[in-house]
Design a protein around this motif. Sequence first.
Motif, mmCIF file in Angstrom:
data_model
loop_
_atom_site.group_PDB
_atom_site.id
_atom_site.type_symbol
_atom_site.label_atom_id
_atom_site.label_comp_id
_atom_site.label_asym_id
_atom_site.label_seq_id
_atom_site.Cartn_x
_atom_site.Cartn_y
_atom_site.Cartn_z
ATOM 1 N N ILE A 106 13.665 1.948 0.095
ATOM 2 C CA ILE A 106 12.877 2.816 -0.782
ATOM 3 C C ILE A 106 13.818 3.601 -1.694
ATOM 4 O O ILE A 106 14.637 4.383 -1.215
ATOM 5 C CB ILE A 106 12.005 3.794 0.032
ATOM 6 N N LYS A 107 13.680 3.384 -2.977
ATOM 7 C CA LYS A 107 14.405 4.191 -3.961
ATOM 8 C C LYS A 107 13.609 5.463 -4.239
ATOM 9 O O LYS A 107 14.151 6.551 -4.297
ATOM 10 C CB LYS A 107 14.614 3.403 -5.258
ATOM 11 N N LYS A 108 12.290 5.290 -4.408
ATOM 12 C CA LYS A 108 11.397 6.419 -4.675
ATOM 13 C C LYS A 108 10.038 6.084 -4.078
ATOM 14 O O LYS A 108 9.516 4.999 -4.297
ATOM 15 C CB LYS A 108 11.275 6.633 -6.182
ATOM 16 N N GLY A 109 9.484 7.026 -3.307
ATOM 17 C CA GLY A 109 8.154 6.821 -2.752
ATOM 18 C C GLY A 109 8.103 7.044 -1.246
ATOM 19 O O GLY A 109 9.103 7.374 -0.613
ATOM 20 N N ILE A 110 6.899 6.854 -0.719
ATOM 21 C CA ILE A 110 6.622 7.018 0.714
ATOM 22 C C ILE A 110 5.824 5.799 1.175
ATOM 23 O O ILE A 110 4.953 5.310 0.459
ATOM 24 C CB ILE A 110 5.775 8.290 0.976
ATOM 25 N N ALA A 111 6.124 5.350 2.392
ATOM 26 C CA ALA A 111 5.378 4.243 2.989
ATOM 27 C C ALA A 111 5.003 4.631 4.410
ATOM 28 O O ALA A 111 5.577 5.555 4.988
ATOM 29 C CB ALA A 111 6.229 2.977 2.997
ATOM 30 N N THR A 141 -3.570 -1.818 13.966
ATOM 31 C CA THR A 141 -4.998 -1.609 14.188
ATOM 32 C C THR A 141 -5.316 -1.927 15.646
ATOM 33 O O THR A 141 -4.934 -2.983 16.155
ATOM 34 C CB THR A 141 -5.825 -2.510 13.248
ATOM 35 N N ALA A 142 -5.978 -0.977 16.290
ATOM 36 C CA ALA A 142 -6.395 -1.160 17.684
ATOM 37 C C ALA A 142 -7.827 -0.655 17.814
ATOM 38 O O ALA A 142 -8.122 0.477 17.425
ATOM 39 C CB ALA A 142 -5.463 -0.402 18.619
ATOM 40 N N ASP A 143 -8.693 -1.490 18.323
ATOM 41 C CA ASP A 143 -10.110 -1.138 18.498
ATOM 42 C C ASP A 143 -10.726 -0.618 17.200
ATOM 43 O O ASP A 143 -11.508 0.329 17.198
ATOM 44 C CB ASP A 143 -10.282 -0.101 19.618
ATOM 45 N N GLY A 144 -10.310 -1.211 16.075
ATOM 46 C CA GLY A 144 -10.864 -0.836 14.782
ATOM 47 C C GLY A 144 -10.255 0.405 14.156
ATOM 48 O O GLY A 144 -10.611 0.771 13.042
ATOM 49 N N ASP A 145 -9.353 1.071 14.852
ATOM 50 C CA ASP A 145 -8.710 2.276 14.329
ATOM 51 C C ASP A 145 -7.293 1.964 13.871
ATOM 52 O O ASP A 145 -6.576 1.192 14.521
ATOM 53 C CB ASP A 145 -8.640 3.368 15.408
ATOM 54 N N GLU A 146 -6.888 2.599 12.779
ATOM 55 C CA GLU A 146 -5.514 2.494 12.319
ATOM 56 C C GLU A 146 -4.664 3.537 13.028
ATOM 57 O O GLU A 146 -5.034 4.711 13.072
ATOM 58 C CB GLU A 146 -5.425 2.736 10.812
ATOM 59 N N ILE A 147 -3.542 3.107 13.582
ATOM 60 C CA ILE A 147 -2.635 4.015 14.271
ATOM 61 C C ILE A 147 -1.303 3.990 13.521
ATOM 62 O O ILE A 147 -0.599 2.983 13.526
ATOM 63 C CB ILE A 147 -2.437 3.609 15.742
ATOM 64 N N THR A 148 -1.001 5.098 12.867
ATOM 65 C CA THR A 148 0.248 5.215 12.121
ATOM 66 C C THR A 148 1.369 5.514 13.095
ATOM 67 O O THR A 148 1.254 6.409 13.927
ATOM 68 C CB THR A 148 0.139 6.346 11.067
ATOM 69 N N PHE A 149 2.470 4.765 12.996
ATOM 70 C CA PHE A 149 3.590 5.013 13.902
ATOM 71 C C PHE A 149 4.925 5.156 13.201
ATOM 72 O O PHE A 149 5.958 5.354 13.846
ATOM 73 C CB PHE A 149 3.682 3.939 14.999
ATOM 74 N N TRP A 150 4.946 5.101 11.861
ATOM 75 C CA TRP A 150 6.207 5.232 11.131
ATOM 76 C C TRP A 150 5.916 5.672 9.698
ATOM 77 O O TRP A 150 4.926 5.244 9.109
ATOM 78 C CB TRP A 150 6.937 3.887 11.133
ATOM 79 N N PHE A 151 6.770 6.545 9.199
ATOM 80 C CA PHE A 151 6.781 6.897 7.782
ATOM 81 C C PHE A 151 8.161 6.592 7.238
ATOM 82 O O PHE A 151 9.171 6.826 7.915
ATOM 83 C CB PHE A 151 6.491 8.391 7.564
ATOM 84 N N GLY A 152 8.209 6.078 6.035
ATOM 85 C CA GLY A 152 9.481 5.834 5.364
ATOM 86 C C GLY A 152 9.504 6.592 4.059
ATOM 87 O O GLY A 152 8.484 6.714 3.378
ATOM 88 N N GLN A 153 10.686 7.092 3.722
ATOM 89 C CA GLN A 153 10.850 7.823 2.466
ATOM 90 C C GLN A 153 12.146 7.369 1.802
ATOM 91 O O GLN A 153 12.781 6.430 2.266
ATOM 92 C CB GLN A 153 10.838 9.320 2.714
ATOM 93 N N GLU A 154 12.528 8.028 0.749
ATOM 94 C CA GLU A 154 13.676 7.628 -0.039
ATOM 95 C C GLU A 154 14.898 7.338 0.840
ATOM 96 O O GLU A 154 15.268 8.143 1.684
ATOM 97 C CB GLU A 154 14.016 8.701 -1.079
ATOM 98 N N ASP A 201 15.133 4.905 3.060
ATOM 99 C CA ASP A 201 14.793 4.193 4.292
ATOM 100 C C ASP A 201 14.558 2.702 4.047
ATOM 101 O O ASP A 201 14.044 2.315 2.993
ATOM 102 C CB ASP A 201 13.529 4.775 4.931
ATOM 103 N N PRO A 202 14.901 1.869 5.043
ATOM 104 C CA PRO A 202 14.557 0.453 4.942
ATOM 105 C C PRO A 202 13.084 0.241 5.280
ATOM 106 O O PRO A 202 12.491 1.020 6.032
ATOM 107 C CB PRO A 202 15.443 -0.205 5.995
ATOM 108 N N ILE A 203 12.519 -0.800 4.709
ATOM 109 C CA ILE A 203 11.174 -1.242 5.077
ATOM 110 C C ILE A 203 11.314 -2.697 5.495
ATOM 111 O O ILE A 203 11.690 -3.550 4.685
ATOM 112 C CB ILE A 203 10.177 -1.139 3.905
ATOM 113 N N LEU A 204 11.040 -2.954 6.752
ATOM 114 C CA LEU A 204 11.129 -4.310 7.259
ATOM 115 C C LEU A 204 10.224 -4.446 8.463
ATOM 116 O O LEU A 204 9.893 -3.467 9.115
ATOM 117 C CB LEU A 204 12.568 -4.655 7.646
ATOM 118 N N SER A 205 9.819 -5.670 8.706
ATOM 119 C CA SER A 205 9.167 -5.985 9.970
ATOM 120 C C SER A 205 10.280 -6.471 10.873
ATOM 121 O O SER A 205 10.846 -7.547 10.656
ATOM 122 C CB SER A 205 8.123 -7.084 9.780
ATOM 123 N N ILE A 206 10.637 -5.697 11.863
ATOM 124 C CA ILE A 206 11.766 -6.054 12.720
ATOM 125 C C ILE A 206 11.508 -7.378 13.433
ATOM 126 O O ILE A 206 12.432 -8.177 13.627
ATOM 127 C CB ILE A 206 12.110 -4.895 13.691
#
Length: 184
Positions: free
Chosen positions: A49-54, A59-72, A74-79
């Motif tokens: 990330i050069k600029k922005g937030i991710a 999704t579990a039982d129809g609900d979204e569960i956020t477990f990570w935030f990335g900011q300037e 930070d890497p964004i990858l599916s490990i």
Amino acid sequence: MNLSDILNRTHPLSFEDCNCLENIFQEVKLTKGSILFNQDKTERKFYFIKKGIARAFTTADGDEITFWFGQEGDPILSINSYIFNQASYETIELLEDAVLYETSNQQLNELYETNINICNWGRKLAENELIKTEQRFIARLTGNSKKRYEGLIKSYPALLNRVQLGYIASYLGITQVSLSRIRK
């Protein structure tokens, strides 16, 4: 944040090695709401990330569960895709218009096979991501909601002004009502 600063923050590189890595990245601009990775798909891209937030969520039982935030910076990858070339367990979404540095996992792997210094850089990247994941996991299991909130503010002070409170509550494992109480 420029790419060489981001790369060297992961693990110091010589000018030549840094240049070699920089050459496989391209700058891309994407809009808020863009989905970079999809749960249950093998992903082939890697970003910083050069600029922005991710955010990463599952999704579990129809609900979204956020477990990570990335900011300037930070890497964004599916490990899971990056290491094992297997389906991602997360969806990654941009929460703001963003400027990213993008490459493919294949290009990175080719450099890892031909340059030991870049290979070590990649190892340090994976180690750093593992440590961050462990820290989030341990905080979620051992800290009460107030301590998790305080830890989030300490680690990401600008996040509260840039991210919807519902995502923050999900990340902390609490309801929005509980989050409101903690914030008072």
